[in-house]
Design a protein around this motif. Sequence first.
Motif, PDB file in Angstrom:
ATOM      1  N   ALA A  21     -11.331  41.181  36.778  1.00 16.25           N
ATOM      2  CA  ALA A  21     -11.774  40.285  35.710  1.00 16.25           C
ATOM      3  C   ALA A  21     -11.348  40.897  34.384  1.00 16.25           C
ATOM      4  CB  ALA A  21     -13.280  40.100  35.760  1.00 16.25           C
ATOM      5  N   ILE A  22     -10.558  40.159  33.632  1.00 13.12           N
ATOM      6  CA  ILE A  22     -10.022  40.640  32.370  1.00 13.12           C
ATOM      7  C   ILE A  22     -10.632  39.822  31.244  1.00 13.12           C
ATOM      8  CG2 ILE A  22      -7.928  40.970  31.026  1.00 13.12           C
ATOM      9  CD1 ILE A  22      -6.427  41.001  33.736  1.00 13.12           C
ATOM     10  N   THR A  23     -11.210  40.495  30.256  1.00 13.94           N
ATOM     11  CA  THR A  23     -11.780  39.771  29.126  1.00 13.94           C
ATOM     12  C   THR A  23     -10.668  39.401  28.148  1.00 13.94           C
ATOM     13  OG1 THR A  23     -12.236  41.799  27.909  1.00 13.94           O
ATOM     14  CG2 THR A  23     -13.995  40.943  29.307  1.00 13.94           C
ATOM     15  N   THR A  24     -10.806  38.215  27.550  1.00 14.37           N
ATOM     16  CA  THR A  24      -9.787  37.737  26.614  1.00 14.37           C
ATOM     17  C   THR A  24     -10.125  38.086  25.171  1.00 14.37           C
ATOM     18  OG1 THR A  24     -10.879  35.601  26.411  1.00 14.37           O
ATOM     19  CG2 THR A  24      -9.190  35.813  28.115  1.00 14.37           C
ATOM     20  N   GLY A  25     -11.340  38.526  24.913  1.00 14.83           N
ATOM     21  CA  GLY A  25     -11.740  38.882  23.562  1.00 14.83           C
ATOM     22  C   GLY A  25     -12.515  37.783  22.860  1.00 14.83           C
ATOM     23  N   THR A  26     -12.457  36.561  23.395  1.00 12.08           N
ATOM     24  CA  THR A  26     -13.208  35.461  22.789  1.00 12.08           C
ATOM     25  C   THR A  26     -14.542  35.295  23.505  1.00 12.08           C
ATOM     26  OG1 THR A  26     -12.132  33.848  24.221  1.00 12.08           O
ATOM     27  CG2 THR A  26     -11.111  34.262  22.091  1.00 12.08           C
ATOM     28  N   ARG A  27     -15.422  34.519  22.906  1.00 13.21           N
ATOM     29  CA  ARG A  27     -16.744  34.286  23.489  1.00 13.21           C
ATOM     30  C   ARG A  27     -17.017  32.791  23.623  1.00 13.21           C
ATOM     31  NH1 ARG A  27     -20.380  38.790  23.364  1.00 13.21           N
ATOM     32  NH2 ARG A  27     -19.434  40.551  22.317  1.00 13.21           N
ATOM     33  N   PRO A  29     -19.792  29.581  23.498  1.00 19.95           N
ATOM     34  CA  PRO A  29     -20.851  29.280  22.530  1.00 19.95           C
ATOM     35  C   PRO A  29     -22.191  29.961  22.845  1.00 19.95           C
ATOM     36  CG  PRO A  29     -19.655  27.281  23.060  1.00 19.95           C
ATOM     37  CD  PRO A  29     -19.147  28.357  23.976  1.00 19.95           C
ATOM     38  N   ASP A  30     -22.443  30.253  24.127  1.00 23.31           N
ATOM     39  CA  ASP A  30     -23.714  30.911  24.484  1.00 23.31           C
ATOM     40  C   ASP A  30     -23.644  32.430  24.337  1.00 23.31           C
ATOM     41  OD1 ASP A  30     -22.091  31.509  26.634  1.00 23.31           O
ATOM     42  OD2 ASP A  30     -23.517  30.855  28.156  1.00 23.31           O
ATOM     43  N   GLY A  31     -22.495  32.977  23.932  1.00 22.47           N
ATOM     44  CA  GLY A  31     -22.374  34.404  23.683  1.00 22.47           C
ATOM     45  C   GLY A  31     -21.725  35.208  24.791  1.00 22.47           C
ATOM     46  N   THR A  32     -21.494  34.602  25.949  1.00 16.94           N
ATOM     47  CA  THR A  32     -20.844  35.334  27.037  1.00 16.94           C
ATOM     48  C   THR A  32     -19.348  35.423  26.776  1.00 16.94           C
ATOM     49  OG1 THR A  32     -20.581  33.310  28.321  1.00 16.94           O
ATOM     50  CG2 THR A  32     -22.566  34.618  28.741  1.00 16.94           C
ATOM     51  N   ARG A  33     -18.718  36.426  27.350  1.00 17.22           N
ATOM     52  CA  ARG A  33     -17.283  36.636  27.132  1.00 17.22           C
ATOM     53  C   ARG A  33     -16.450  35.745  28.049  1.00 17.22           C
ATOM     54  NH1 ARG A  33     -15.775  40.685  23.835  1.00 17.22           N
ATOM     55  NH2 ARG A  33     -17.346  42.247  23.368  1.00 17.22           N
ATOM     56  N   THR A  34     -15.302  35.342  27.545  1.00 18.79           N
ATOM     57  CA  THR A  34     -14.352  34.571  28.330  1.00 18.79           C
ATOM     58  C   THR A  34     -13.540  35.546  29.176  1.00 18.79           C
ATOM     59  OG1 THR A  34     -14.198  32.974  26.538  1.00 18.79           O
ATOM     60  CG2 THR A  34     -12.488  32.893  28.203  1.00 18.79           C
TER      61      THR A  34
END
Length: 59
Positions: A21-27, A29-34
């Motif tokens: 699972a790689i995070t994209t840096g964006t979030r 609206p509920d605050g969880t990471r994409t």
Amino acid sequence: MPEYAQNTRVCRDCDGFATAAITTGTRHPDGTRTTLTVACPTCKGTGHTAPAAYARAGK
């Protein structure tokens, strides 16, 4: 001591950790990471490779 199946081989490229699972840096609206889920291209996300006997069966 656990016994492992002899006909199952762990993928050499991912060492059995077939997806990441790689995070994209964006979030969201509920605050969880994409995140993006990426599968190992060699074993196609299974974590195992076929034994050599199965690969040679077709000649």
